[in-house]
Design a protein around this motif. Structure first.
Motif, PDB file in Angstrom:
ATOM      1  N   SER A   6      86.542  48.197  57.249  1.00 47.48           N
ATOM      2  CA  SER A   6      85.402  47.465  56.703  1.00 47.48           C
ATOM      3  C   SER A   6      84.869  46.535  57.775  1.00 47.48           C
ATOM      4  O   SER A   6      85.540  46.254  58.769  1.00 47.48           O
ATOM      5  CB  SER A   6      85.829  46.655  55.480  1.00 47.48           C
ATOM      6  OG  SER A   6      86.795  45.719  55.858  1.00 47.48           O
ATOM      7  N   GLY A   7      83.665  46.070  57.560  1.00 50.84           N
ATOM      8  CA  GLY A   7      83.103  45.051  58.431  1.00 50.84           C
ATOM      9  C   GLY A   7      82.968  45.499  59.873  1.00 50.84           C
ATOM     10  O   GLY A   7      82.482  46.583  60.180  1.00 50.84           O
ATOM     11  N   LYS A  59      80.670  40.806  56.899  1.00 51.97           N
ATOM     12  CA  LYS A  59      81.619  41.222  55.870  1.00 51.97           C
ATOM     13  C   LYS A  59      83.033  40.772  56.226  1.00 51.97           C
ATOM     14  O   LYS A  59      83.371  40.573  57.391  1.00 51.97           O
ATOM     15  CB  LYS A  59      81.608  42.753  55.762  1.00 51.97           C
ATOM     16  CG  LYS A  59      80.402  43.274  55.042  1.00 51.97           C
ATOM     17  CD  LYS A  59      80.680  43.380  53.580  1.00 51.97           C
ATOM     18  CE  LYS A  59      79.435  43.867  52.856  1.00 51.97           C
ATOM     19  NZ  LYS A  59      79.573  43.740  51.431  1.00 51.97           N
ATOM     20  N   ASP A  98      86.812  41.171  57.038  1.00 52.66           N
ATOM     21  CA  ASP A  98      87.539  42.212  57.754  1.00 52.66           C
ATOM     22  C   ASP A  98      88.866  42.436  57.051  1.00 52.66           C
ATOM     23  O   ASP A  98      89.825  41.695  57.262  1.00 52.66           O
ATOM     24  CB  ASP A  98      87.742  41.752  59.207  1.00 52.66           C
ATOM     25  CG  ASP A  98      88.336  42.866  60.032  1.00 52.66           C
ATOM     26  OD1 ASP A  98      88.337  43.999  59.543  1.00 52.66           O
ATOM     27  OD2 ASP A  98      88.796  42.593  61.151  1.00 52.66           O
ATOM     28  N   ASP A 100      71.507  46.190  58.673  1.00 51.14           N
ATOM     29  CA  ASP A 100      72.791  46.794  58.283  1.00 51.14           C
ATOM     30  C   ASP A 100      73.925  46.269  59.143  1.00 51.14           C
ATOM     31  O   ASP A 100      74.997  45.921  58.641  1.00 51.14           O
ATOM     32  CB  ASP A 100      72.726  48.322  58.441  1.00 51.14           C
ATOM     33  CG  ASP A 100      71.836  48.949  57.384  1.00 51.14           C
ATOM     34  OD1 ASP A 100      71.512  48.245  56.422  1.00 51.14           O
ATOM     35  OD2 ASP A 100      71.479  50.115  57.533  1.00 51.14           O
ATOM     36  N   VAL A 101      73.674  46.215  60.464  1.00 48.17           N
ATOM     37  CA  VAL A 101      74.732  45.770  61.368  1.00 48.17           C
ATOM     38  C   VAL A 101      75.061  44.309  61.101  1.00 48.17           C
ATOM     39  O   VAL A 101      76.232  43.926  61.046  1.00 48.17           O
ATOM     40  CB  VAL A 101      74.300  45.981  62.828  1.00 48.17           C
ATOM     41  CG1 VAL A 101      75.273  45.303  63.767  1.00 48.17           C
ATOM     42  CG2 VAL A 101      74.228  47.458  63.140  1.00 48.17           C
ATOM     43  N   PHE A 155      84.611  48.826  61.095  1.00 48.13           N
ATOM     44  CA  PHE A 155      83.842  49.974  60.610  1.00 48.13           C
ATOM     45  C   PHE A 155      82.609  50.182  61.475  1.00 48.13           C
ATOM     46  O   PHE A 155      82.284  51.301  61.882  1.00 48.13           O
ATOM     47  CB  PHE A 155      83.446  49.714  59.152  1.00 48.13           C
ATOM     48  CG  PHE A 155      82.556  50.759  58.566  1.00 48.13           C
ATOM     49  CD1 PHE A 155      83.091  51.918  58.046  1.00 48.13           C
ATOM     50  CD2 PHE A 155      81.191  50.583  58.524  1.00 48.13           C
ATOM     51  CE1 PHE A 155      82.278  52.882  57.504  1.00 48.13           C
ATOM     52  CE2 PHE A 155      80.369  51.543  57.986  1.00 48.13           C
ATOM     53  CZ  PHE A 155      80.915  52.689  57.480  1.00 48.13           C
ATOM     54  N   ALA A 156      81.943  49.059  61.780  1.00 45.40           N
ATOM     55  CA  ALA A 156      80.753  49.138  62.627  1.00 45.40           C
ATOM     56  C   ALA A 156      81.119  49.719  63.986  1.00 45.40           C
ATOM     57  O   ALA A 156      80.350  50.487  64.570  1.00 45.40           O
ATOM     58  CB  ALA A 156      80.136  47.750  62.795  1.00 45.40           C
ATOM     59  N   LYS A 191      74.780  42.753  58.327  1.00 46.18           N
ATOM     60  CA  LYS A 191      75.557  42.700  57.093  1.00 46.18           C
ATOM     61  C   LYS A 191      77.015  43.056  57.365  1.00 46.18           C
ATOM     62  O   LYS A 191      77.923  42.387  56.888  1.00 46.18           O
ATOM     63  CB  LYS A 191      74.972  43.682  56.077  1.00 46.18           C
ATOM     64  CG  LYS A 191      75.604  43.538  54.738  1.00 46.18           C
ATOM     65  CD  LYS A 191      76.017  44.790  54.015  1.00 46.18           C
ATOM     66  CE  LYS A 191      76.370  45.986  54.794  1.00 46.18           C
ATOM     67  NZ  LYS A 191      76.777  47.115  53.974  1.00 46.18           N
ATOM     68  N   LEU A 192      77.225  44.112  58.181  1.00 50.57           N
ATOM     69  CA  LEU A 192      78.595  44.531  58.476  1.00 50.57           C
ATOM     70  C   LEU A 192      79.352  43.432  59.209  1.00 50.57           C
ATOM     71  O   LEU A 192      80.535  43.223  58.979  1.00 50.57           O
ATOM     72  CB  LEU A 192      78.584  45.794  59.333  1.00 50.57           C
ATOM     73  CG  LEU A 192      78.370  47.105  58.574  1.00 50.57           C
ATOM     74  CD1 LEU A 192      78.284  48.250  59.550  1.00 50.57           C
ATOM     75  CD2 LEU A 192      79.504  47.339  57.614  1.00 50.57           C
TER      76      LEU A 192
END
Lengths: 158, 333
Positions: B240-241, B76, B78, B69-70, B244-245, B72-73
């Motif tokens: 996002s990205g 992503k 930004d 998940d991380v 967000f993380a 993927k983030l």
């Protein structure tokens, strides 16, 4: 006040219970017999009456046929556009010979929209695979998959 | 080697600074590992409580799910919204994360106090810093220029500032018992009379602490700032990205820090028979974290109009009563 603690008891007692999750791609549920999945087609039964295309609420069936030597109509192309097909089962309902029927497949994800435009060969092949899954036939042809005489008899009674 | 990490014994020169840097990097790595598996455990535990399996596709028992998940983030895009205040939007997650990580400096994870600053005002430091992370959240919500983000941010401001007070007051009872603001000394004081962990004499304070800490972490049932059913995602709707993380990371690091604080203040920190100190700490903090997840699986969200009155009319009087009782107890014993 103690209702709070009761709630905690409820949630913690769920932990050892058997889980209801199905590992979907590996394990599939038993579909009911009348599950409305992607169609299968039997060209030998089709009399090109066009009723399926007419009743289809999304007009996703397009077919064409020609009159053969024996003055009977034979199906030539039979395409279903699964982009707009809603699997409503109406074509199967109206088909006088049960040439178009539904199977239990439904996984139609594709990368482009053209791939969702399925032709007659694909539908026949889908019917074969469905019959194999159900254990109705071994490696026989589709023609044997549906007992033609029985179906024809039924059609005659109607 | 270990006395090399004993900051207080050395003057602040290049070598000590390097040691500090390395120490903080090690702590960061450990905390990231803890956060990764805290998230996985949360999903697993809540899954099991809801008769589901939880993540189990990535790696055995879903062990690499959070890592995936991380990653993927991080890959992503930004996205910064057009009408957003770009500078604030960019730095808000950092402002939110920095205090959450900084409070770890005073949490005594081991008996040998490796990487622990033995601050004499540890509690004060913790409470002061944890108030700063609210600013990051409010800034993020405001800079997003999005109605849901602003609502979430304002709720969060109201909630976190209100619940800081009962949190601090419930800790004050422990401070009175121990006679020190130094967290290390508080842990050591639990070995003296009345020879039990402070959770027993301070049970009222502990209950207030639990509720206030849950609200402070804005976790269910106090997850109003990011209530998915009402606000899209609350203050980080537009994020996002990587940013967000960062917000998620801040939330979970703060959870770990709060569990560490709870274990130190109410459960005697590293003290315990047989097992090594750090393992006891992990067990105690882990129990606290598990309680948080358990609460999340159990409780519905509190109504927004009850939120403030609950803090001001219930928790603060309770914390005051606890303080009064503790002070009375201290006079007679």
């Amino acid at each position: 006040m103690f209702g709070l603690l009761k709630g905690f008891g409820v949630t913690v007692s769920q932990i050892p219970k058997k889980k209801v999750t199905l590992q979907y791609p590996d394990v599939k549920p038993n579909w009911p017999d009348r599950f409305r999945g992607v169609h299968k087609f039997n060209p030998n039964l089709c009399i090109v009456c066009n009723q399926c295309a007419r009743i289809c609420p999304t007009s996703c069936i397009s077919l064409s046929g020609s009159r053969g030597e024996d003055k009977k109509l034979h199906i030539e192309t039979y395409d279903i556009n699964f982009e707009i097909c809603i699997l409503c089962d109406l074509c199967t309902e109206v088909c006088p010979t049960e040439a178009i029927q539904m199977t239990d497949t439904f996984e139609l994800a594709e990368y482009n929209r053209d791939a969702l435009y399925k032709n007659m060969e694909w539908l026949v092949e889908n019917g074969k695979q469905h019959a194999q899954r159900k254990g109705l036939i071994g490696e026989a042809s589709v023609h044997d998959a549906n007992d033609t005489d029985e179906v024809a008899g039924k059609a005659g009674e109607k | 080697m270990f006395d090399w990490f004993d900051w207080s014994a050395h003057p602040l020169n290049v070598q000590t600074f390097l040691a500090m840097l390395i120490g903080s990097l090690i702590v960061l790595g450990v905390v990231l590992g803890c956060v990764t598996y805290a998230i996985l455990l949360e999903r697993k535990i809540i899954g099991y409580m809801q008769l589901r399996i939880g993540p189990n596709r990535v790696g055995p028992w879903g062990l690499f799910q959070t890592i995936a998940d991380v990653l993927k983030l991080l890959l992503k895009e930004d996205i910064i919204p057009n009408k957003a205040d770009k500078t604030l939007f960019a730095i808000a997650p950092i402002i939110s994360y920095a205090p959450a990580f900084m409070v770890l400096a005073v949490v005594p994870f081991t008996a040998s106090h490796l990487f622990t600053a033995g601050l004499d005002v540890g509690i004060l430091y913790y409470i002061a810093l944890s108030a700063i992370s609210v600013i990051g959240i409010v800034l993020g919500g405001w800079a997003s220029n999005n109605k849901y983000a602003i609502i979430g941010a304002l709720r969060s401001a109201a909630q976190m500032i209100s619940y800081e007070i009962p949190l601090a007051m419930s800790i004050l009872g422990v401070v009175l018992m121990a006679g020190s603001l130094n967290i290390v000394k508080i842990v050591e004081a639990q070995k003296n009379f009345p020879y039990v962990w402070y959770v027993v004499p301070q049970i009222l304070g502990f209950i207030v602490f639990l509720i206030a800490a849950t609200a402070e972490l804005s976790r269910a049932p106090f997850d109003l700032p990011e209530s998915e059913s009402e606000l899209v995602s609350g203050y980080f709707t537009e994020y996002s990205g990587f940013r967000f993380a960062f917000y998620m990371l801040a939330e979970y690091v703060y959870l770990i820090a709060m569990s560490g604080l709870a274990a130190a203040l109410f459960f005697g920190g590293w003290s315990g028979p047989l097992l090594p100190g750090w393992l006891w700490y992990v067990i105690k903090a882990g129990a606290f974290i598990f309680l948080m997840f358990w609460t999340r699986a159990t409780m519905p969200r509190i109504r927004v109009d009850q939120l403030m009155s609950f803090s001001w009319k219930v928790l603060i009087p309770l914390a005051l009563l606890n303080l009064l009782l503790t002070a009375t107890w201290k006079i007679f014993f």
